[in-house]
Scaffold this active site. Sequence first.
Site, short mmCIF file in Angstrom:
data_model
loop_
_atom_site.label_atom_id
_atom_site.label_comp_id
_atom_site.label_asym_id
_atom_site.label_seq_id
_atom_site.Cartn_x
_atom_site.Cartn_y
_atom_site.Cartn_z
N LYS B 76 6.31 3.35 -6.61
CA LYS B 76 6.51 2.31 -7.54
C LYS B 76 5.39 2.56 -8.56
O LYS B 76 4.46 2.84 -8.20
CB LYS B 76 6.38 0.86 -7.27
CG LYS B 76 6.91 -0.13 -8.19
CD LYS B 76 6.51 -1.71 -7.26
CE LYS B 76 6.75 -2.55 -8.52
NZ LYS B 76 6.85 -4.04 -7.91
N SER B 151 11.00 -7.13 -8.86
CA SER B 151 10.48 -6.05 -9.66
C SER B 151 10.47 -4.67 -9.22
O SER B 151 10.60 -3.53 -10.05
CB SER B 151 9.07 -6.23 -10.37
OG SER B 151 8.26 -6.06 -9.16
N SER B 175 9.85 -9.35 -4.76
CA SER B 175 9.97 -7.87 -5.38
C SER B 175 10.53 -6.65 -4.60
O SER B 175 10.80 -5.64 -5.34
CB SER B 175 8.98 -7.73 -6.48
OG SER B 175 8.99 -8.48 -7.67
#
Lengths: 95, 486
Positions: B76, B151, B175
Amino acid sequence: MPIQSEDVLKIAHLARLAVSDEQVKSYASDLSNIMNLVEQMNEVDTSGVEPMAHPLDQSQRLRADEVTEKNQRELLQENALDTEDGLFLVPKVID
Amino acid sequence: MYNKSLRQLSDSLQKKELSSVELSQYFLARIKRLDSSLNSVITLNEEAALKAAEQADKQLQKGLGGVLTGIPLLHKDIFCTQGLRTSSGSKMLDNFIAPYTATTVQQLQQAGAVMLGKTNMDEFAMGSSNETSFYGGVKNPWDLQRVPGGSSGGSAAAVAARLAPLASGTDTGGSIRQPAAFCGITGIKPTYGRVSRYGMIAFASSLDQAGAMAKSSEDAAIMLQAMSGFDPKDSTSVDRPVDDLLQNIGRSLKGVRIGLPKEFFTDGLDSHVCEKVTEAIDALKSAGAIVKEISLPNINLSVPAYYVVAPAECSANLSRFDGVRFGYRSDEPKDLEDFYKRSRGEGFGDEVKRRIMMGAYVLSAGYYDAYYKKAQQVRRLIQQDFVKAFEEVDIIASATAPSVAFKAGEKTDDPVSMYLSDIFTIGVNLAGLPGMSVPCGFVDQMPVGLQLIGNYFDESRLLNVGHQYQQMTNWHDMIPTGFGQE
């Protein structure tokens, strides 16, 4: 409690955020909706409940007072837009 | 090859039927060919990845490699990676190249994993749909009209489309788990403090926790094992030995006590999603688990409390972005105040600004007790509910999200309805507990996630239950149409 345009301007100033005139109204409405959600907390009586700041109720760990980091000024300044003699340069903002 | 388990890939590497360079090239080619429709990867790391793969191959040649040696993965874009842009999905950091690498990225590197690139995400991890990213939204590979969740939506979409076998994620309010559910993959957020936060760009420091996203519980266990452990560079890292997450993964579910919070099975939950979750729980029961209803009386206040605590911490954390030392800087400021205000006003997107303002408001003079202190007290009540529940049960199960993935644009104009899509996941972060999501079926051709919540540091049991469920089902092996060719 509804948040008014004046409140948005005040908070935006506290947070140092430029907000355009058109945006102020929509932020006021969004933040008011979020505050309505937040105020559901008042349904529960929390008197005497100890506030929880850390999920494991730990306090900050201390370390020995020894130098562990080496000086990496040049490396750390590689992301700066402008530097001179190890100093960060910013545009002239005071006459 | 794209649908092989981590163990199968690792075996092929160890037996030298396959080199890490070949495997890395294979997944890089998949990303290049297939990601244009998804937008799940922000930055490719091709050259450095192939170099790392060569190194891994040398280790493997010497017979030295471990299970992750030579395995490609994605990170990420919230994790700092020295020499490779780390944007956190924001214009503010569009030009930021971190001078150091996050501990957990380093741990995976040391285990021999090969970083193929960085995945798209909601800006500064603030969002539940990936639509707040400066680099544009990510599409859900099961239906390109729908969001992948957020997210960590880029990581979830990439693993679901089999663009990489593994991806890292972070979870502040759901997330990892919510996008894992929306994309039909397995994702685990460990106990707060289990994985180092050093080099992970901070959103809400008392809630942020990194974790693993993968096809199956077993793959996620292998990845999480490498990520876990004490880090002196993170002041909230927990100094306690890490369990062997694979040791008990095959243990029978006989006698495992599973609690179903009645507050999570109400009108707020889509009835078709509820059916799938109930079927999954029945499967666990048939494998010997004991299922009982429990209550988390204050859990309905988790979203309200979170939207005080998280914005308050975010407004403090994001005050470091001032246009002076790094990050976005506005042009031709009138004065110092204008310099700060426009650098931040232009560098941050709408949702981030909304949360910074929300945080500044609840922390401002006269409101601190009414909101911030109150939220911390409610947080305590929510945690105590969980502690009490875990006196009676070993695992808590529910749906991960109240519905399947929603359509892009559906909730962007209504922040509160977006926030409520995390209604089942947020309490876990407030309490600091480990939680995971495993795929448990489909509604309208979209994946459904089963959320499993464990007691503190009981990741191995979570992974055990997830793995046993995946031994009985094959939802985790399903691949979205359009991504199923070599």
